[in-house]
Enzyme design. Structure first.
Site, PDB file in Angstrom:
ATOM      1  N   LYS A 188      -9.758  -8.389   8.445  1.00  0.00           N
ATOM      2  CA  LYS A 188     -10.395  -8.754   9.718  1.00  0.00           C
ATOM      3  C   LYS A 188     -10.371  -7.560  10.650  1.00  0.00           C
ATOM      4  O   LYS A 188      -9.472  -6.717  10.574  1.00  0.00           O
ATOM      5  CB  LYS A 188      -9.680  -9.941  10.357  1.00  0.00           C
ATOM      6  CG  LYS A 188      -8.301  -9.606  10.908  1.00  0.00           C
ATOM      7  CD  LYS A 188      -7.822 -10.651  11.875  1.00  0.00           C
ATOM      8  CE  LYS A 188      -6.369 -10.487  12.246  1.00  0.00           C
ATOM      9  NZ  LYS A 188      -6.129  -9.632  13.428  1.00  0.00           N
TER      10      LYS A 188
ATOM     11  N   HIS B 209       0.835  -1.208   0.000  1.00  0.00           N
ATOM     12  CA  HIS B 209       0.000   0.000   0.000  1.00  0.00           C
ATOM     13  C   HIS B 209       0.870   1.258   0.000  1.00  0.00           C
ATOM     14  O   HIS B 209       0.558   2.242  -0.645  1.00  0.00           O
ATOM     15  CB  HIS B 209      -0.937   0.025   1.214  1.00  0.00           C
ATOM     16  CG  HIS B 209      -2.234  -0.686   0.977  1.00  0.00           C
ATOM     17  ND1 HIS B 209      -2.378  -2.035   1.164  1.00  0.00           N
ATOM     18  CD2 HIS B 209      -3.436  -0.238   0.542  1.00  0.00           C
ATOM     19  CE1 HIS B 209      -3.627  -2.387   0.875  1.00  0.00           C
ATOM     20  NE2 HIS B 209      -4.292  -1.320   0.497  1.00  0.00           N
TER      21      HIS B 209
END
Lengths: 187, 281
Positions: free
Chosen positions: A105, A40
């Site tokens: 998650k 990222h």
């Protein structure tokens, strides 16, 4: 289960996901991409410097996962989502480049739900630590960028019936927040 | 009597402990997850626990990691004072064992050599090694592969003595609430109270080694563990934060004497897959 199970195939356009509701169980098939903190960060650097991205991001789904090495004869090692909150700061930049979903998650910052509403995107929950089972839902793996990052490289995954729960829908509702309220016992 | 041991002999032993811890959950942990499944009322929570149990069974059968985050290896050694080592330096041998285990066991390489200039070491070394000299001539080794999800949610604070037990309870509960689903519940909550900053955090980690269901032998701390467990399970966080009755499998408190001005508290969280392997040589 309380909600419906829906089979879906990538790419997921905004049209395809607009009617998904939090708590829906998705069995996702097709191509998705992996990226975590380090990848990222590089995508962000490209974005800020107007450099071409190593993959086309429009309508793509990003799975926050760093698998273990594959044993001989296996496609992939163990694989399950990592903590999504670490990627919160990258979400808007990714949505601006056209991704329509993220798989991870755990809870996210409040602004992520707002961004999902604004961009018509979804956050899908997978089961943290169910890594041996989830590996069986991944049928093919190819490193497509940043091989030097090892487990954190960008990989193209071909998945079959990858089981997900809609965690934030494109209306900006948050599944975990609603569920936890149901079971909270106040003093 | 001195017992001569070779550090070289530790290498394959530690390699196997790394692999065993990552592939096989103990009967104690499986039992606790099954009990949680029976107790859980949330359909999403029950479904999650069922998947985790199926996953543990599959991982053990296939000898593959239960979780992809095979952690930074925390190695705890209790070394009898009669043991005298020959061979390469102890820490080097332990890291050789970790390297062997993580490489040959197809475990994930998750260690950066420098926290700011993040370059992967490529073999999951170095580990975090804690050694303790104990009486006798035995060596006890425990490998605790500690994943980032739960470890990153750990907390420490220096309370003032006037905060007392109520301050401790408030801090522990606040820590668990902030971790939410991110620490991969149902968790084991390790609490260290007392000592100095380094000691407090170490005993909080050691608290995670106690089997689930075992209480502190001191009645006062036993009751505090039970009270905190009950309060945590009222939060509604549930398995993986999907909502439910079971947020923690257990709370383990360890305490240590402290300075007259001090009341330090540390909380070290452990995810649902309580991975650890121990051997006594």
């Amino acid at each position: 289960m309380e909600n419906r199970t829906i089979k879906m195939t990538t790419p997921l356009t905004k049209e395809k996901i607009k009617d998904l509701n939090i708590g829906d169980i998705i069995e996702l098939s097709g191509v998705i991409y992996t990226a975590r903190d380090a990848a990222h960060n590089r995508i962000k650097e490209n974005y800020e410097n107007n450099r071409k991205q190593p993959i086309e991001l429009e309508y793509q789904i990003i799975f926050y996962v760093g698998p273990t090495p594959a044993k001989p004869g296996k496609v992939i090692g163990s694989a399950a989502p990592t903590t999504s909150a670490r990627m919160d700061k990258y979400v808007e930049m990714m949505l601006k480049q056209g991704i329509t979903g993220m798989i991870g998650k755990g809870e996210r910052a409040d602004y992520v739900a707002e961004l999902c509403r604004e961009y018509g995107a979804c956050y899908f929950l997978s089961i943290g630590g169910a890594s041996a089972m989830i590996a069986n839902q991944i049928k093919d793996v190819e490193v497509v960028a940043y091989e030097d990052l090892g487990t954190e490289s960008i990989k193209r995954l071909k998945v079959e019936d990858l089981r997900l729960i809609v965690g934030i829908d494109s209306k900006g509702r948050t599944f975990q927040e609603e569920q936890v309220k149901k079971y909270k016992i106040s003093k | 009597m001195t017992r001569i041991m070779s550090t070289e002999d530790l290498i394959p032993v530690i390699a196997k402990l790394c692999m065993d811890a990552c592939y096989h959950l103990s009967d104690n942990v499986i039992g606790a997850l099954k009990a949680a499944y029976e107790k859980e009322e949330s359909p999403y929570g029950r479904d999650t626990l069922k998947l985790l149990l199926d996953n543990a069974e599959l991982a053990s059968k296939e000898e593959m990691p239960v979780c992809h985050d095979t952690g930074m290896a925390v190695v705890m050694m209790e070394i009898g004072e009669q043991v005298s080592w020959v061979g390469k330096p102890l820490e080097e041998a332990v890291n050789d064992g970790v390297r062997k285990g993580y490489t040959e066991g197809y475990l994930r390489k998750s260690v950066y050599l420098d926290p700011l200039n993040r370059v992967n070491s490529g073999d999951n070394t170095p580990c975090v090694l804690h050694t303790e000299i104990v009486t006798g001539d035995k060596v006890k080794i425990t490998v605790l592969p500690k994943g980032g999800g739960s470890e990153n949610m750990g907390t420490f604070t220096n309370l003032v003595p006037a905060d007392g037990v109520e301050g401790v309870k408030e801090f522990v509960l606040k820590s668990v609430l902030a971790a939410g689903g991110k620490a991969c519940p149902p968790i084991v909550v390790g609490v260290g109270i007392g000592g100095t900053m380094d000691k407090t955090t170490l005993i909080a980690k050691k608290a995670l080694l106690r089997p689930i269901g075992n209480r502190n032998p001191n009645q006062y701390y036993k009751e505090l563990e039970e009270e905190l467990l009950e309060e945590i399970n009222k939060f509604g966080i549930g398995p993986l934060g999907m909502g439910g009755r079971v947020t923690a499998l257990d709370v383990h408190i360890e305490y240590y004497p402290c300075h007259i001005t001090s009341l330090p508290v540390a909380v070290n969280l452990q995810c649902h897959s309580v991975r650890q392997a121990t051997i006594e040589l």
